[in-house]
Design a protein around this motif. Structure first.
Motif, PDB file in Angstrom:
ATOM      1  N   GLY A  42      -3.091   6.424   0.558  1.00  0.00           N
ATOM      2  CA  GLY A  42      -4.530   6.653   0.741  1.00  0.00           C
ATOM      3  C   GLY A  42      -4.964   6.316   2.156  1.00  0.00           C
ATOM      4  N   ALA A  43      -6.066   5.553   2.278  1.00  0.00           N
ATOM      5  CA  ALA A  43      -6.568   5.185   3.605  1.00  0.00           C
ATOM      6  C   ALA A  43      -5.914   3.890   4.107  1.00  0.00           C
ATOM      7  CB  ALA A  43      -8.078   5.041   3.558  1.00  0.00           C
ATOM      8  N   ALA A  44      -4.806   3.512   3.493  1.00  0.00           N
ATOM      9  CA  ALA A  44      -3.978   2.375   3.933  1.00  0.00           C
ATOM     10  C   ALA A  44      -4.668   1.020   3.815  1.00  0.00           C
ATOM     11  CB  ALA A  44      -3.464   2.585   5.356  1.00  0.00           C
ATOM     12  N   GLY A  45      -5.648   0.929   2.922  1.00  0.00           N
ATOM     13  CA  GLY A  45      -6.330  -0.352   2.711  1.00  0.00           C
ATOM     14  C   GLY A  45      -5.346  -1.434   2.283  1.00  0.00           C
ATOM     15  N   HIS A  46      -4.485  -1.128   1.312  1.00  0.00           N
ATOM     16  CA  HIS A  46      -3.459  -2.098   0.902  1.00  0.00           C
ATOM     17  C   HIS A  46      -2.352  -2.166   1.952  1.00  0.00           C
ATOM     18  CE1 HIS A  46      -5.195  -1.236  -3.172  1.00  0.00           C
ATOM     19  NE2 HIS A  46      -5.084  -2.537  -3.254  1.00  0.00           N
ATOM     20  N   SER A  47      -1.937  -1.001   2.421  1.00  0.00           N
ATOM     21  CA  SER A  47      -0.776  -0.945   3.329  1.00  0.00           C
ATOM     22  C   SER A  47      -0.993  -1.728   4.617  1.00  0.00           C
ATOM     23  CB  SER A  47      -0.442   0.504   3.683  1.00  0.00           C
ATOM     24  OG  SER A  47       0.558   0.971   2.825  1.00  0.00           O
ATOM     25  N   LEU A  63       3.405   7.079   1.061  1.00  0.00           N
ATOM     26  CA  LEU A  63       3.406   8.474   0.601  1.00  0.00           C
ATOM     27  C   LEU A  63       2.020   8.845   0.088  1.00  0.00           C
ATOM     28  CD1 LEU A  63       6.613   8.478  -1.674  1.00  0.00           C
ATOM     29  CD2 LEU A  63       6.481   8.773   0.811  1.00  0.00           C
ATOM     30  N   ASP A  64       1.662  10.101   0.233  1.00  0.00           N
ATOM     31  CA  ASP A  64       0.444  10.603  -0.408  1.00  0.00           C
ATOM     32  C   ASP A  64       0.590  12.112  -0.602  1.00  0.00           C
ATOM     33  OD1 ASP A  64      -2.572   9.069  -0.638  1.00  0.00           O
ATOM     34  OD2 ASP A  64      -2.492  11.237  -0.997  1.00  0.00           O
ATOM     35  N   ARG A  65       0.007  12.617  -1.687  1.00  0.00           N
ATOM     36  CA  ARG A  65       0.026  14.065  -1.923  1.00  0.00           C
ATOM     37  C   ARG A  65      -1.025  14.770  -1.080  1.00  0.00           C
ATOM     38  NH1 ARG A  65      -0.304  15.201  -8.322  1.00  0.00           N
ATOM     39  NH2 ARG A  65       0.322  17.315  -7.813  1.00  0.00           N
ATOM     40  N   SER A  93       4.880  13.255  -3.319  1.00  0.00           N
ATOM     41  CA  SER A  93       4.459  12.514  -4.508  1.00  0.00           C
ATOM     42  C   SER A  93       5.332  11.273  -4.645  1.00  0.00           C
ATOM     43  CB  SER A  93       4.626  13.381  -5.753  1.00  0.00           C
ATOM     44  OG  SER A  93       4.496  12.592  -6.918  1.00  0.00           O
ATOM     45  N   TYR A  94       4.748  10.221  -5.192  1.00  0.00           N
ATOM     46  CA  TYR A  94       5.561   9.023  -5.457  1.00  0.00           C
ATOM     47  C   TYR A  94       6.690   9.338  -6.433  1.00  0.00           C
ATOM     48  CZ  TYR A  94       2.331   8.696  -9.444  1.00  0.00           C
ATOM     49  OH  TYR A  94       1.581   8.971 -10.550  1.00  0.00           O
ATOM     50  N   ALA A  95       6.503  10.384  -7.258  1.00  0.00           N
ATOM     51  CA  ALA A  95       7.556  10.764  -8.203  1.00  0.00           C
ATOM     52  C   ALA A  95       8.814  11.207  -7.453  1.00  0.00           C
ATOM     53  CB  ALA A  95       7.063  11.884  -9.109  1.00  0.00           C
ATOM     54  N   LEU A 114       1.758   1.343  -6.629  1.00  0.00           N
ATOM     55  CA  LEU A 114       1.075   2.605  -6.949  1.00  0.00           C
ATOM     56  C   LEU A 114      -0.366   2.258  -7.318  1.00  0.00           C
ATOM     57  CD1 LEU A 114       3.667   4.453  -9.274  1.00  0.00           C
ATOM     58  CD2 LEU A 114       3.498   4.534  -6.776  1.00  0.00           C
ATOM     59  N   ASP A 115      -1.297   2.798  -6.562  1.00  0.00           N
ATOM     60  CA  ASP A 115      -2.728   2.588  -6.823  1.00  0.00           C
ATOM     61  C   ASP A 115      -3.246   3.968  -7.209  1.00  0.00           C
ATOM     62  OD1 ASP A 115      -5.428   1.958  -6.687  1.00  0.00           O
ATOM     63  OD2 ASP A 115      -5.475   1.793  -4.498  1.00  0.00           O
ATOM     64  N   LEU A 116      -3.246   4.244  -8.528  1.00  0.00           N
ATOM     65  CA  LEU A 116      -3.404   5.621  -9.003  1.00  0.00           C
ATOM     66  C   LEU A 116      -4.837   6.128  -8.858  1.00  0.00           C
ATOM     67  CD1 LEU A 116      -1.191   5.291 -12.207  1.00  0.00           C
ATOM     68  CD2 LEU A 116      -0.519   6.145  -9.950  1.00  0.00           C
ATOM     69  N   ASP A 121     -12.711   8.416  -0.269  1.00  0.00           N
ATOM     70  CA  ASP A 121     -12.799   9.404   0.817  1.00  0.00           C
ATOM     71  C   ASP A 121     -12.632  10.825   0.278  1.00  0.00           C
ATOM     72  OD1 ASP A 121     -13.017   7.678   3.280  1.00  0.00           O
ATOM     73  OD2 ASP A 121     -11.309   6.802   2.253  1.00  0.00           O
ATOM     74  N   GLN A 122     -11.818  10.969  -0.764  1.00  0.00           N
ATOM     75  CA  GLN A 122     -11.690  12.287  -1.396  1.00  0.00           C
ATOM     76  C   GLN A 122     -13.000  12.630  -2.115  1.00  0.00           C
ATOM     77  OE1 GLN A 122      -8.176  10.987  -3.473  1.00  0.00           O
ATOM     78  NE2 GLN A 122      -6.857  12.400  -2.349  1.00  0.00           N
ATOM     79  N   LEU A 123     -13.551  11.624  -2.776  1.00  0.00           N
ATOM     80  CA  LEU A 123     -14.821  11.807  -3.482  1.00  0.00           C
ATOM     81  C   LEU A 123     -15.933  12.237  -2.521  1.00  0.00           C
ATOM     82  CD1 LEU A 123     -15.562  11.318  -6.464  1.00  0.00           C
ATOM     83  CD2 LEU A 123     -16.313   9.035  -5.815  1.00  0.00           C
TER      84      LEU A 123
HETATM   85  C1  LIG Z   1      -6.872   5.095  -5.080  1.00  0.00           C
HETATM   86  S1  LIG Z   1      -6.240   5.999  -3.739  1.00  0.00           S
HETATM   87  C2  LIG Z   1      -5.221   4.835  -2.905  1.00  0.00           C
HETATM   88  C3  LIG Z   1      -5.982   3.936  -1.995  1.00  0.00           C
HETATM   89  C4  LIG Z   1      -5.143   3.022  -1.145  1.00  0.00           C
HETATM   90  N1  LIG Z   1      -4.407   2.066  -1.948  1.00  0.00           N
HETATM   91  C5  LIG Z   1      -6.025   2.275  -0.159  1.00  0.00           C
HETATM   92  O1  LIG Z   1      -6.207   1.081  -0.332  1.00  0.00           O
HETATM   93  O2  LIG Z   1      -6.530   2.901   0.765  1.00  0.00           O
HETATM   94  C6  LIG Z   1      -5.057   6.991  -4.516  1.00  0.00           C
HETATM   95  C7  LIG Z   1      -4.314   7.920  -3.582  1.00  0.00           C
HETATM   96  O3  LIG Z   1      -3.174   8.400  -4.283  1.00  0.00           O
HETATM   97  C8  LIG Z   1      -2.964   9.741  -3.919  1.00  0.00           C
HETATM   98  N2  LIG Z   1      -2.130  10.298  -4.994  1.00  0.00           N
HETATM   99  C9  LIG Z   1      -2.492  10.674  -6.245  1.00  0.00           C
HETATM  100  N3  LIG Z   1      -1.401  11.069  -6.941  1.00  0.00           N
HETATM  101  C10 LIG Z   1      -0.336  10.914  -6.122  1.00  0.00           C
HETATM  102  C11 LIG Z   1       1.061  11.132  -6.272  1.00  0.00           C
HETATM  103  N4  LIG Z   1       1.591  11.600  -7.412  1.00  0.00           N
HETATM  104  N5  LIG Z   1       1.866  10.832  -5.217  1.00  0.00           N
HETATM  105  C12 LIG Z   1       1.354  10.365  -4.043  1.00  0.00           C
HETATM  106  N6  LIG Z   1       0.032  10.163  -3.843  1.00  0.00           N
HETATM  107  C13 LIG Z   1      -0.792  10.419  -4.868  1.00  0.00           C
HETATM  108  C14 LIG Z   1      -4.333  10.316  -3.767  1.00  0.00           C
HETATM  109  O4  LIG Z   1      -4.314  11.457  -2.936  1.00  0.00           O
HETATM  110  C15 LIG Z   1      -5.094   9.137  -3.121  1.00  0.00           C
HETATM  111  O5  LIG Z   1      -5.066   9.215  -1.736  1.00  0.00           O
END
Ligand SMILES: C[S@@+](CC[C@H](N)C(=O)[O-])C[C@H]1O[C@@H](n2cnc3c(N)ncnc32)[C@H](O)[C@@H]1O
Length: 316
Positions: A42-47, A63-65, A93-95, A114-116, A121-123
């Motif tokens: 995502g926006a790397a808040g955790h990373s 990784l991010d989709r 994908s994380y998969a 994994l923070d699903l 930002d997408q919203l």
């Molecule tokens: C809740 S946000 C993560 C926020 C991030 N932890 C942060 O602190 O900025 C979830 C992110 O997961 C991505 N995402 C959803 N399904 C995914 C998948 N299967 N593989 C990789 N990224 C995925 C979304 O595009 C989104 O950017």
């Protein structure tokens, strides 16, 4: 740093607040030199916090989709060029994490997060259709370069299929009425139902007035959740990660942390962490059985954290 940052020129500051940040950092038990995979960077808040703990000898793979989110992550993590070669960002994908790691000659990792779900930002992107009031196309794809947008799928799915999607992925009480509302719109209009705003109006017309008055949840919340899950095949990605990817890539003694936002995902994570590949964390009560929730203070500051559940397991 391998980073697709074509879009970084046109993005502003991210608005997303990472959920359960303190709890994630505590449960990860990080130290310098570890290899960590953030599968939903995502926006790397955790990373960003993770990197501060594992630098300078650690390796961070994000990784991010969604290419837009990778651009945010790249901008945020690129602040220190000296460290940057040990940060890998990939559009995947994380998969599919096992093949990404393999392409970087990394066999296993010490930690996975994994923070699903969806980033704020997408919203906030009006042209992605994630928000109820978005006037742009109802797209709902994390990866706009693959698959079909939700508005096209809404033309193709039958009324029965729509009803099943709302029931199964949204646990929506009024699935039948909402599917019938969409079918009626299709019969009466030659133009496809294309914007998020139009869909929200149909949902509001279809549900009883008592449901419209529930102040806690917008009546269209579950419909949007269901469509997003269906369009992105989110549960298939999670299933593959839980059954194959995570047991393969987390080294014995390493940790997996998963944050979910609805019960469908949480049930899957709980069942998987009870399996033979995982032990519960040694300290405190069994974390895989009892999820960690956000504190009232965090929920006050960030209402999105209200439904977040963190589960932690150690690779057996
Ligand atoms: C809740 S946000 C993560 C926020 C991030 N932890 C942060 O602190 O900025 C979830 C992110 O997961 C991505 N995402 C959803 N399904 C995914 C998948 N299967 N593989 C990789 N990224 C995925 C979304 O595009 C989104 O950017």
């Amino acid at each position: 740093m391998a980073a697709p940052d074509r879009q970084s020129q046109r993005i502003g500051n991210p608005v997303h607040r990472p959920v359960l940040l303190r709890e994630v950092m505590r449960e990860m038990e990080l130290s310098s030199g570890l290899t960590v995979l953030d599968g939903t960077v995502g926006a790397a808040g955790h990373s960003q916090k993770i990197w501060q703990k594992i630098r300078p000898d650690g390796t961070l793979i994000g990784l991010d989709r969604d290419p837009m989110m990778l651009a945010y992550a790249s901008t945020k993590l690129r602040s220190d060029a000296a460290d940057a070669q040990r940060i890998i960002l990939e559009h995947a994908s994380y998969a599919d994490a096992a093949s990404v790691l393999e392409s970087h000659q990394i066999d296993q990792v010490d930690r996975v997060l994994l923070d699903l779900g969806l980033s704020s930002d997408q919203l906030a992107s009006d042209d992605r259709g994630f928000s109820f009031q978005a006037t742009g196309d109802l797209d709902l794809r994390f990866d706009p370069s693959r698959g079909h947008p939700a508005w096209k799928m809404l033309q193709n799915w039958s009324e029965t299929e729509l009803c099943e999607i709302f029931e199964e992925y949204g646990e929506e009480r009024y699935s039948r009425r909402i599917a019938a509302g969409i079918e009626q719109h299709r019969q009466e209009n030659s133009k496809p139902l294309r914007s998020a705003k139009e869909l929200t109006e149909i949902v509001l017309r279809s549900v009883p007035s008592s449901a419209r008055q529930d102040a806690k949840k917008h009546p269209a919340t579950r419909v949007y959740q269901a469509l997003r899950i269906a369009v992105n095949q989110e549960l298939d990605h999670l299933r593959q990660a839980l059954d194959e990817t995570l047991p393969r890539i987390v080294r014995p003694g390493g940790r997996a942390l998963i944050i979910t936002f609805h019960s469908l995902e949480d049930r899957m994570v709980k069942a998987a962490f009870r399996g033979a590949s995982w032990q519960t964390t040694q300290t405190g009560p069994s974390k895989a059985l009892k999820p960690i929730s956000a504190s009232p203070d965090e929920v006050r500051l960030n209402p999105r954290a209200r439904t977040a559940r963190l589960r932690v397991a150690i690779r057996a």
